[in-house]
Every structure is written in structure tokens, then in C-alpha cells.
Design a protein around this motif. Structure first.
Motif, PDB file in Angstrom:
ATOM      1  N   THR A   1      40.466 -20.594 -33.070  1.00 36.85           N
ATOM      2  CA  THR A   1      39.106 -21.107 -32.969  1.00 36.85           C
ATOM      3  C   THR A   1      39.071 -22.626 -33.099  1.00 36.85           C
ATOM      4  O   THR A   1      39.943 -23.240 -33.728  1.00 36.85           O
ATOM      5  CB  THR A   1      38.195 -20.507 -34.061  1.00 36.85           C
ATOM      6  OG1 THR A   1      38.586 -21.028 -35.343  1.00 36.85           O
ATOM      7  CG2 THR A   1      38.281 -18.988 -34.063  1.00 36.85           C
ATOM      8  N   THR A   2      38.038 -23.224 -32.504  1.00 33.46           N
ATOM      9  CA  THR A   2      37.859 -24.663 -32.641  1.00 33.46           C
ATOM     10  C   THR A   2      37.546 -25.036 -34.095  1.00 33.46           C
ATOM     11  O   THR A   2      38.008 -26.076 -34.577  1.00 33.46           O
ATOM     12  CB  THR A   2      36.727 -25.155 -31.730  1.00 33.46           C
ATOM     13  OG1 THR A   2      35.555 -24.361 -31.959  1.00 33.46           O
ATOM     14  CG2 THR A   2      37.115 -25.046 -30.271  1.00 33.46           C
ATOM     15  N   LEU A   3      36.784 -24.201 -34.779  1.00 35.71           N
ATOM     16  CA  LEU A   3      36.496 -24.468 -36.180  1.00 35.71           C
ATOM     17  C   LEU A   3      37.777 -24.447 -37.005  1.00 35.71           C
ATOM     18  O   LEU A   3      37.964 -25.259 -37.910  1.00 35.71           O
ATOM     19  CB  LEU A   3      35.500 -23.441 -36.719  1.00 35.71           C
ATOM     20  CG  LEU A   3      35.056 -23.631 -38.171  1.00 35.71           C
ATOM     21  CD1 LEU A   3      34.381 -24.981 -38.361  1.00 35.71           C
ATOM     22  CD2 LEU A   3      34.121 -22.505 -38.611  1.00 35.71           C
ATOM     23  N   GLY A   4      38.673 -23.533 -36.678  1.00 32.85           N
ATOM     24  CA  GLY A   4      39.957 -23.478 -37.364  1.00 32.85           C
ATOM     25  C   GLY A   4      40.801 -24.710 -37.092  1.00 32.85           C
ATOM     26  O   GLY A   4      41.452 -25.240 -38.003  1.00 32.85           O
ATOM     27  N   ALA A   5      40.794 -25.190 -35.852  1.00 31.27           N
ATOM     28  CA  ALA A   5      41.548 -26.397 -35.520  1.00 31.27           C
ATOM     29  C   ALA A   5      41.025 -27.594 -36.296  1.00 31.27           C
ATOM     30  O   ALA A   5      41.798 -28.376 -36.858  1.00 31.27           O
ATOM     31  CB  ALA A   5      41.480 -26.663 -34.014  1.00 31.27           C
ATOM     32  N   ALA A   6      39.699 -27.742 -36.336  1.00 26.79           N
ATOM     33  CA  ALA A   6      39.098 -28.869 -37.047  1.00 26.79           C
ATOM     34  C   ALA A   6      39.372 -28.771 -38.541  1.00 26.79           C
ATOM     35  O   ALA A   6      39.761 -29.758 -39.193  1.00 26.79           O
ATOM     36  CB  ALA A   6      37.601 -28.912 -36.779  1.00 26.79           C
ATOM     37  N   SER A   7      39.182 -27.589 -39.119  1.00 25.04           N
ATOM     38  CA  SER A   7      39.395 -27.411 -40.550  1.00 25.04           C
ATOM     39  C   SER A   7      40.867 -27.582 -40.921  1.00 25.04           C
ATOM     40  O   SER A   7      41.197 -28.165 -41.962  1.00 25.04           O
ATOM     41  CB  SER A   7      38.903 -26.024 -40.980  1.00 25.04           C
ATOM     42  OG  SER A   7      37.528 -25.860 -40.716  1.00 25.04           O
ATOM     43  N   GLY A   8      41.755 -27.084 -40.071  1.00 25.38           N
ATOM     44  CA  GLY A   8      43.182 -27.246 -40.325  1.00 25.38           C
ATOM     45  C   GLY A   8      43.597 -28.707 -40.319  1.00 25.38           C
ATOM     46  O   GLY A   8      44.372 -29.156 -41.172  1.00 25.38           O
ATOM     47  N   ALA A   9      43.059 -29.466 -39.372  1.00 27.74           N
ATOM     48  CA  ALA A   9      43.373 -30.896 -39.323  1.00 27.74           C
ATOM     49  C   ALA A   9      42.920 -31.591 -40.601  1.00 27.74           C
ATOM     50  O   ALA A   9      43.657 -32.393 -41.185  1.00 27.74           O
ATOM     51  CB  ALA A   9      42.713 -31.530 -38.103  1.00 27.74           C
ATOM     52  N   VAL A  10      41.705 -31.288 -41.043  1.00 29.77           N
ATOM     53  CA  VAL A  10      41.195 -31.926 -42.259  1.00 29.77           C
ATOM     54  C   VAL A  10      42.036 -31.533 -43.467  1.00 29.77           C
ATOM     55  O   VAL A  10      42.316 -32.370 -44.340  1.00 29.77           O
ATOM     56  CB  VAL A  10      39.713 -31.575 -42.477  1.00 29.77           C
ATOM     57  CG1 VAL A  10      39.233 -32.070 -43.839  1.00 29.77           C
ATOM     58  CG2 VAL A  10      38.858 -32.174 -41.364  1.00 29.77           C
ATOM     59  N   SER A  11      42.488 -30.290 -43.541  1.00 30.50           N
ATOM     60  CA  SER A  11      43.327 -29.883 -44.673  1.00 30.50           C
ATOM     61  C   SER A  11      44.626 -30.677 -44.709  1.00 30.50           C
ATOM     62  O   SER A  11      45.119 -31.033 -45.785  1.00 30.50           O
ATOM     63  CB  SER A  11      43.606 -28.375 -44.618  1.00 30.50           C
ATOM     64  OG  SER A  11      44.493 -28.045 -43.560  1.00 30.50           O
ATOM     65  N   GLY A  12      45.188 -30.969 -43.547  1.00 36.23           N
ATOM     66  CA  GLY A  12      46.403 -31.785 -43.502  1.00 36.23           C
ATOM     67  C   GLY A  12      46.146 -33.220 -43.910  1.00 36.23           C
ATOM     68  O   GLY A  12      46.951 -33.839 -44.624  1.00 36.23           O
ATOM     69  N   LEU A  13      45.009 -33.767 -43.477  1.00 39.31           N
ATOM     70  CA  LEU A  13      44.642 -35.123 -43.877  1.00 39.31           C
ATOM     71  C   LEU A  13      44.483 -35.216 -45.391  1.00 39.31           C
ATOM     72  O   LEU A  13      44.916 -36.187 -46.013  1.00 39.31           O
ATOM     73  CB  LEU A  13      43.341 -35.520 -43.178  1.00 39.31           C
ATOM     74  CG  LEU A  13      43.440 -35.733 -41.661  1.00 39.31           C
ATOM     75  CD1 LEU A  13      42.054 -35.754 -41.021  1.00 39.31           C
ATOM     76  CD2 LEU A  13      44.189 -37.028 -41.346  1.00 39.31           C
ATOM     77  N   VAL A  14      43.844 -34.198 -45.964  1.00 37.88           N
ATOM     78  CA  VAL A  14      43.651 -34.177 -47.416  1.00 37.88           C
ATOM     79  C   VAL A  14      44.993 -34.138 -48.139  1.00 37.88           C
ATOM     80  O   VAL A  14      45.241 -34.901 -49.082  1.00 37.88           O
ATOM     81  CB  VAL A  14      42.789 -32.968 -47.824  1.00 37.88           C
ATOM     82  CG1 VAL A  14      42.789 -32.788 -49.342  1.00 37.88           C
ATOM     83  CG2 VAL A  14      41.363 -33.118 -47.304  1.00 37.88           C
TER      84      VAL A  14
END
Length: 445
Positions: A271-284
């Protein structure tokens, strides 16, 4: 032969290159708060869009003024008891010379001040995602002012201020795993335990109303995060900032892929929401660790964070706390993971010679990281819950149930995000082919 003459180290002088670099980084970090607003704004329902945007934007106003008046002095002034700072010359940013340098660096105090201001702004804004749909705007504004004063400013001093206990202990937090993400995530948990769940939690569908907005926000966050992370070295002279820049990209990519793989296995779709959330988790996760780990270590940090954060976002349904937009699952969990992994993956070839367990350094740094992580987590959770409780009992923290159901945008801001009246109010008309020998007719679509 005459004895060698030992010269005193030359005092740092203002570097135009580093000053310009840090001003650009400061602007990038400022952009992250509007980016966060879009990220959160797309994840809520239509009736809460503007409120979600405003909960981030108001932080730009409130925290800026507090930082100028006393926040910078509390966070980075002369240490007192390893808990707080103070410098009366910085109150109102008075008595700071234009070319007066930040101690030990080649950038002016004003540049360091404004860079750190942008961190102070986005941290309370991060909390807002957990409180979507149900908090009075005036109560939220007051909470920001109080929380910044009694939680963020002291914690920033602990972690980054000369003399702060975590700084002196040797806790590694390159750009805010403890001071920003764990701090905000723990605060979010503390507040939602006080104010309770949204109307319809676990019963009504609460799907994102605009995934394109979510992706736009995530892209702006990713872009701005290069300034957030690389700029935290306060210059660009020795390559450490470049390492952090590279590791930021690598860990974010790894976390996004790990989240999507987990999502596909668990739920059957990317999902696009998963892609966005996954990216933010890596940034964090790379925020505290990126200056200490190698690029291969950044892959490990990102992949582990992406997987664990993807698993953690479902805990709210199991334990019954309504973390609306997964601030706890992404920022608290991601911050804890990234901070603790320093104790395992620190290579000794980045920001310092400290080595983690996997590089022969034993568990010493890991235990230091634990001390920083759990002290900040406990302090922020407890104090944030107390602040929310006091505000709730005095002026009320939540909107009424009727306002929540009807839409907080209209109730709190007298506006709606989307005006459909201009699209035409009448029913659409569609031509229907006529049967042989009759006139064509118009029917409502």
C-alpha cells in the motif's frame, strides 16, 4: 637543533561555507513541519483535515516565540545540576553579537539557535497525529506551550546541552532519537491515555481521505530530513555530515522495503500508506544512529525499524489505546529501536571512536543508550499525562461528542477543507438513446 615551538590551537573563525550550509539545513527542517501537516492531514477523514493541518502550523507560531523569550536559554544555556540551562544574555536573544560564534564551531550563535528552533517546533507537532479528530484547538495550543517549556526544553538540554546528564554520560543521539522522537511518542501515549478514544474507534471506518497528500507529506519529510540529520553535525568539514546524509537515504529505503514486505505477507498488498509510513520509520530510526553506523549498518537499522514499526502499529487495537495516526507505533518505537541499535552497530569510524557490540565494543554503549532512552520515555510520558489531565479538568481537552461526529474542522475553525459547491449543485443529466420512432429522453445519472 632548536626545540620545536608548540603553538596554541587557533581559535575557530566564522566560516561562510558552514554558515550558509547550516542556514540551508535550517530551512529544510522548517519545511518538515508543513510536510508533517500534509502527511497527517491526508491520513485523517475529510472532516478533520484542516484541524490536523493547523495542529502542526500553530507550533510554528507558539514555539518560535517561546524559544526566543526563554527556550534557547533553558535548552543550551549554562548548565545547572545537569538538568537545565540558563543564560540571561540570551533571553529575548539579547546581547548576542552578529558574528559571535557557537562555542567550538565556525557558525554564529544565531545560526545554531535558529537550527535548533526548527527541532523545537516540529517535536510537539509530531504529537498531534495521535490526537486527531477530538482535541480542542485552544487546549492544544496551551498544551504545546506548557509541554515545550517543561518537557522539550529540559530534555534537549539533557541530550545536547553541555553539562546535560545524558550528554555527559555519553548517550549518542546524533539528531534527535531521544530528544525528538521518543520524547514526542511517549508524550502522545501519555495524552491519549488521559483523553481517551475517538467516537467509533474500532467500529467505524477511519480511512485516510487523501493518500496523495500523505505521499506528498512523506516526500517533503524525506527531503527536509537531510537537513535535519546532516545539519546536526553543525558543519561540513570532516565528512561526518556526509556519512549521515548517505545513511539517511539508505536506512529510509531499507525501512520502506521492510515495511512493504511485511505488509504484503501479512495483509496481501503493497500500500501507498505502508510505503509512506515505512519511509518515516526509517527516517526516525537513523536519526540517532546515522553518524555512528556504517552504510551497511544503516541498512540493518532501517530494515529492523521498518519491520518492528509495521508490527507495532497494530498494538493499539490489541491494547485499546487510540493512537490515531500511529505516532506511538512509528516515532516512539522507531526512536527506541534506532537509539538502542547504536549500542550494537556503532562502527567506531563515524562521529566518534565508540564501538558497539558487533564491532568488539561490548555492551557498554548499549547500556548508556538504555539509560537515555528509558529516562526520556518515562519523563515525557508522565509529565505529558499530567499536563493533559490538568488541562482537561480545567478548560476541557476534548470537543463535544456532537462536534466530533459532525466534524472538528467546522466546530473549531468554521471552515472545511474542500468546497464542492463550485462543482455544480444540480443532478447530472445523461442522454439515453431513444427507441425507434420516439424522442430521446434525459434521465438523472
Amino acid at each position: 637543533m632548536a626545540p620545536a615551538i608548540t603553538l596554541a590551537a587557533e581559535a575557530p573563525t566564522l566560516s561562510a561555507a558552514n554558515t550558509g550550509f547550516m542556514l540551508i539545513c535550517s530551512a529544510l527542517v522548517m519545511l518538515m513541519t508543513p510536510g508533517l501537516a500534509f502527511f497527517y492531514g491526508g491520513m485523517v477523514r475529510v472532516k478533520s483535515t484542516l484541524n490536523m493541518l493547523m495542529m502542526s502550523f500553530i507550533s510554528l507560531g507558539i514555539v518560535t516565540i517561546l524559544w526566543v523569550l526563554y527556550g534557547f536559554s533553558l535548552a543550551f544555556g549554562t548548565d545547572s545540576g545537569s538538568l537545565i540551562g540558563w543564560n540571561s544574555d540570551w533571553v529575548g536573544l539579547s546581547n548576542i553579537g552578529l558574528t559571535e560564534l557557537w562555542d567550538g564551531y565556525t557558525i554564529p550563535i544565531f545560526v545554531f539557535m535558529v537550527f535548533q528552533l526548527m527541532f523545537a517546533i516540529i517535536t510537539p507537532a509530531l504529537i498531534s497525529g495521535a490526537l486527531a479528530d477530538r482535541v480542542k484547538f485552544t487546549a492544544w495550543a496551551l498544551f504545546i506551550a506548557l509541554w515545550a517549556t517543561v518537557v522539550y526544553f529540559p530534555v534537549a538540554h539533557w541530550v545536547w546541552g553541555a553539562g546535560g546528564w545524558a550528554f555527559e554520560l555519553g548517550v549518542i543521539d546524533f539528531a534527535g532519537g531521544t530528544a525528538v522522537h521518543i520524547n514526542a511518542g511517549a508524550a502522545a501515549l501519555g495524552v491519549i491515555l488521559v483523553i481517551g478514544k475517538r467516537v467509533g474507534f474500532k467500529k467505524d471506518p477511519m480511512r485516510p481521505h487523501s493518500l496523495p497528500l500523505v505521499m506528498l507529506g512523506a516526500g517533503l519529510l524525506w527531503f527536509g530530513w537531510f537537513g535535519f540529520n546532516a545539519g546536526s553535525w553543525l558543519g561540513n568539514d570532516d565528512g561526518v555530515g556526509a556519512l549521515m546524509f548517505v545513511n539517511t537515504q539508505i536506512a529510509t529505503a531499507a525501512a520502506m522495503l521492510a515495511w512493504l514486505i511485511y505488509e504484503k505477507i501479512r495483509h496481501g498488498a503493497f500500500t501507498t500508506l505502508g510505503a509512506a509510513s515505512g519511509a518515516v520509520s526509517g527516517l526516525v530510526a537513523i536519526t540517532p544512529s546515522g553518524g555512528a553506523v556504517s552504510p551497511l549498518g544503516a541498512i540493518a537499522v532501517g530494515a529492523i525499524a521498518g519491520l518492528l514499526c509495521a508490527m507495532a502499529v497494530g498494538l493499539k487495537y490489541k491494547f485499546g489505546y487510540d493512537d490515531s495516526l500511529d505516532v506511538v507505533g512509528v516515532h516512539l518505537v522507531g526512536g527506541v529501536v534506532g537509539s538502542l541499535l547504536v549500542g550494537l552497530f556503532a562502527s567506531g569510524k563515524g562521529q566518534s571512536t565508540v564501538e558497539g557490540l558487533f564491532y568488539g565494543g561490548g555492551m557498554t554503549q548499549f547500556w548508556k543508550q538504555c539509560a537515555g532512552v528509558f529516562a526520556v520515555l518515562a519523563y515525557s510520558l508522565i509529565v505529558s499525562a499530567i499536563l493533559a489531565f490538568v488541562i482537561d479538568k480545567t478548560m476541557g481537552m476534548r470537543v463535544t461528542e456532537d462536534d466530533e461526529i459532525a466534524g472538528i474542522d467546522q466546530a473549531e475553525h468554521a471552515e472545511t477543507a474542500y468546497d464542492f459547491s463550485g462543482a455544480g449543485g444540480g443532478a447530472a443529466r445523461t442522454a439515453v438513446p431513444a427507441a425507434a420512432g420516439t424522442e430521446s429522453k434525459k434521465v438523472d445519472a
